[in-house]
Scaffold this active site. Structure first.
Site, PDB file in Angstrom:
ATOM      1  N   HIS A  44       1.067  -0.887  -0.310  1.00  0.00           N
ATOM      2  CA  HIS A  44      -0.177  -0.620  -0.180  1.00  0.00           C
ATOM      3  C   HIS A  44       0.559   1.540  -0.075  1.00  0.00           C
ATOM      4  O   HIS A  44       0.478   1.888   0.125  1.00  0.00           O
ATOM      5  CB  HIS A  44      -0.608  -0.335   1.376  1.00  0.00           C
ATOM      6  CG  HIS A  44      -0.227   0.291   2.316  1.00  0.00           C
ATOM      7  ND1 HIS A  44       0.095  -0.549   3.439  1.00  0.00           N
ATOM      8  CD2 HIS A  44       0.059   1.226   3.205  1.00  0.00           C
ATOM      9  CE1 HIS A  44       1.039   0.021   4.070  1.00  0.00           C
ATOM     10  NE2 HIS A  44       0.344   1.141   4.327  1.00  0.00           N
TER      11      HIS A  44
HETATM   12  C1  UD1 Z   1      -1.920   5.117   6.342  1.00  0.00           C
HETATM   13  C2  UD1 Z   1      -0.331   5.570   7.242  1.00  0.00           C
HETATM   14  C3  UD1 Z   1       0.224   4.078   6.269  1.00  0.00           C
HETATM   15  C4  UD1 Z   1      -0.261   3.276   6.954  1.00  0.00           C
HETATM   16  C5  UD1 Z   1      -1.424   3.330   6.543  1.00  0.00           C
HETATM   17  C6  UD1 Z   1      -2.136   1.734   6.931  1.00  0.00           C
HETATM   18  C7  UD1 Z   1      -0.348   7.834   6.573  1.00  0.00           C
HETATM   19  C8  UD1 Z   1       0.941   8.771   6.315  1.00  0.00           C
HETATM   20  N1  UD1 Z   1      -0.259   7.294   5.999  1.00  0.00           N
HETATM   21  O1  UD1 Z   1      -1.673   4.723   4.628  1.00  0.00           O
HETATM   22  O2  UD1 Z   1       1.195   4.245   7.689  1.00  0.00           O
HETATM   23  O3  UD1 Z   1       0.653   2.113   7.342  1.00  0.00           O
HETATM   24  O4  UD1 Z   1      -2.304   3.747   7.073  1.00  0.00           O
HETATM   25  O5  UD1 Z   1      -3.015   1.305   6.293  1.00  0.00           O
HETATM   26  O6  UD1 Z   1      -0.782   8.276   7.769  1.00  0.00           O
HETATM   27  N2  UD1 Z   1      -8.893   4.158   2.440  1.00  0.00           N
HETATM   28  C9  UD1 Z   1     -10.183   4.445   2.060  1.00  0.00           C
HETATM   29  N3  UD1 Z   1     -11.270   3.753   3.204  1.00  0.00           N
HETATM   30  C10 UD1 Z   1     -10.110   3.959   4.800  1.00  0.00           C
HETATM   31  C11 UD1 Z   1      -8.874   4.220   4.016  1.00  0.00           C
HETATM   32  C12 UD1 Z   1      -8.672   4.451   3.379  1.00  0.00           C
HETATM   33  O7  UD1 Z   1     -10.629   3.430   0.894  1.00  0.00           O
HETATM   34  O8  UD1 Z   1     -10.808   3.469   5.554  1.00  0.00           O
HETATM   35  C13 UD1 Z   1      -8.088   4.876   0.936  1.00  0.00           C
HETATM   36  C14 UD1 Z   1      -8.298   5.942   0.478  1.00  0.00           C
HETATM   37  O9  UD1 Z   1      -9.087   6.223  -1.210  1.00  0.00           O
HETATM   38  C15 UD1 Z   1      -7.468   7.368   0.681  1.00  0.00           C
HETATM   39  C16 UD1 Z   1      -6.335   5.643   0.925  1.00  0.00           C
HETATM   40  O10 UD1 Z   1      -6.857   4.863   1.581  1.00  0.00           O
HETATM   41  O11 UD1 Z   1      -7.415   8.445   0.459  1.00  0.00           O
HETATM   42  C17 UD1 Z   1      -4.771   6.082   1.429  1.00  0.00           C
HETATM   43  O12 UD1 Z   1      -5.383   6.292   3.007  1.00  0.00           O
HETATM   44  P1  UD1 Z   1      -4.923   6.972   4.000  1.00  0.00           P
HETATM   45  O13 UD1 Z   1      -5.418   6.771   5.090  1.00  0.00           O
HETATM   46  O14 UD1 Z   1      -5.177   8.574   3.381  1.00  0.00           O
HETATM   47  O15 UD1 Z   1      -3.057   6.735   3.913  1.00  0.00           O
HETATM   48  P2  UD1 Z   1      -2.901   5.218   3.636  1.00  0.00           P
HETATM   49  O16 UD1 Z   1      -2.193   4.415   2.840  1.00  0.00           O
HETATM   50  O17 UD1 Z   1      -3.935   3.442   3.791  1.00  0.00           O
END
Ligand code: UD1
Length: 368
Positions: A202
């Protein structure tokens, strides 16, 4: 005066770190509150972890959700500041390296509220990783620094932290693993092959660029020639695979798994291929071979002591190491010191020594 402790969580890897600390502190005289920033909001990325890890319902959910880093961090800060002003905690505890961690630490530093960082001091020395920025800033702003390994202490000392702030307590994520592994193995889902590679992916550096992601998925197709590949897919990665129209046939994709489901699969995997930080640690504890699809790691102890091997983006390296594993000549590892299931007890001991509490019930005397 008694100290209220306010815990802040937001994203999936926070939940298994906060759970054991909240659990151990429940037996002390501290009052506890929990804030969820809402960074992860899908039920399979958040709610299910609260249930399985038996984390109390958050007292406040900021409902921030997705956005650019600046938007997400700013919204968390704007939402969290009034909570701190209203609740006036004596200590705020933040976990790991996600945006929720740094947002809460920044708010507290400006309001002059004490912050404790759990999983302090880890460094990849790669500032292109958003998590590295979060680690550096959070540690600079924290009053108490709870570290999982000696390398983290050295990093903090090098950056000028005061020795009295730093407490080597071990790995809180392993506390959760130790407690729940028996339950995970009892409830293991059936229908999985005997030998398999388990994949998680991811990191923005791996999944946001079409060429990089295509290359990694080609490697996964290669792996699938030797071993069935099971890939519980992060929402971000699913989105990118669809957007870039990358082929996935031959790979068993599934929804993100719950903690117990994932742990059971991880414990029995022939090999785990990942870019996650926490999974490098869990595989080291479980003695399961881990090939990390990154050039660096903030968790060097998993390579030096554990079963982790950094293969970076080299398909050749991946093929070589996979061949060693499949042919039964894998790297052997051992468990780092203080990864023993008692890290959160050590945190409680430090807090009991350093903070005033209202009353300590007799049952609350925590022993290491
Ligand atoms: C975040 C953390 C990362 C951690 C990861 C675990 C930061 C900078 N990164 O990354 O360190 O390893 O979480 O998962 O904080 N999304 C969903 N549903 C959710 C959450 C996210 O659909 O419940 C999708 C959305 O499209 C979102 C993307 O995932 O834009 C990224 O989510 P985000 O929380 O920004 O970062 P992660 O890549 O999950």
């Amino acid at each position: 005066m008694s100290v209220d402790i306010l815990h802040v969580v937001g994203a999936r890897p926070n939940f298994m770190k906060a759970a054991p600390v909240i659990r151990v502190l429940a037996d002390t005289g501290f009052r506890q509150n929990l804030v969820h920033t809402g960074q992860h909001y899908d039920s399979r990325m958040s709610d299910i972890f609260f249930r399985e890890l038996e984390i109390p319902e958050p007292d406040v959910n900021l409902g921030v959700g997705s956005g650019s880093h600046a938007q997400q961090t700013a919204q968390m800060m704007a939402g969290f500041e009034p909570v701190v002003l209203e609740r006036d905690p004596g200590l705020v505890m933040v976990y790991g390296d996600v945006n929720s961690t740094v947002a809460a630490a920044l708010v507290c530093a400006k309001l002059r509220v004490q912050v404790a960082h759990v999983e302090a001091g880890l460094r990849s020395r790669d500032r292109s990783m958003p998590e590295e920025i979060n680690r550096l800033v959070t540690d600079q702003l924290s009053d108490l620094l709870f570290t999982p390994s000696q390398d983290a202490n050295e990093n903090l000392q090098r950056e000028g932290a005061n020795a009295a702030q730093i407490h080597l307590v071990g790995n809180v994520m392993i506390d959760t693993l130790v407690r729940l592994l028996p339950r995970a193995l009892e409830n293991k889902k059936t229908g999985f092959p005997e030998r398999y590679a388990l994949v998680t992916l991811h990191r923005p550096a791996n999944v946001d660029d079409p060429e990089v992601l295509r290359g990694i998925m080609n490697s996964m197709h290669e792996v699938a020639k030797d071993l069935p590949v099971i890939f519980p897919i992060h929402p971000r990665t699913r989105l990118r695979i669809e957007e870039f129209a990358i082929a996935t046939q031959g790979i068993q994709l599934c929804e993100p798994l719950s903690y117990l489901e994932f742990l059971a699969l991880e414990a029995h995997a022939t090999v785990v291929l990942t870019d996650s930080g926490g999974i490098q640690e869990e595989t080291t504890f479980l003695g399961v071979r881990c090939l990390t699809l990154r050039e660096n790691t903030e968790r060097p102890v998993t390579v030096e002591v554990g079963t982790n091997i950094l293969v970076g983006s080299s398909m050749e390296r991946l093929r070589e190491e996979l061949a060693n594993i499949v042919s039964g000549r894998p790297k052997k590892g051992s468990i780092p010191v203080l990864w023993d299931g008692c890290a959160s007890q050590r945190i409680a001991e430090v807090l009991l020594r350093s903070l005033p509490i209202a009353s300590i019930p007799a049952a609350a005397v925590v022993s290491g």
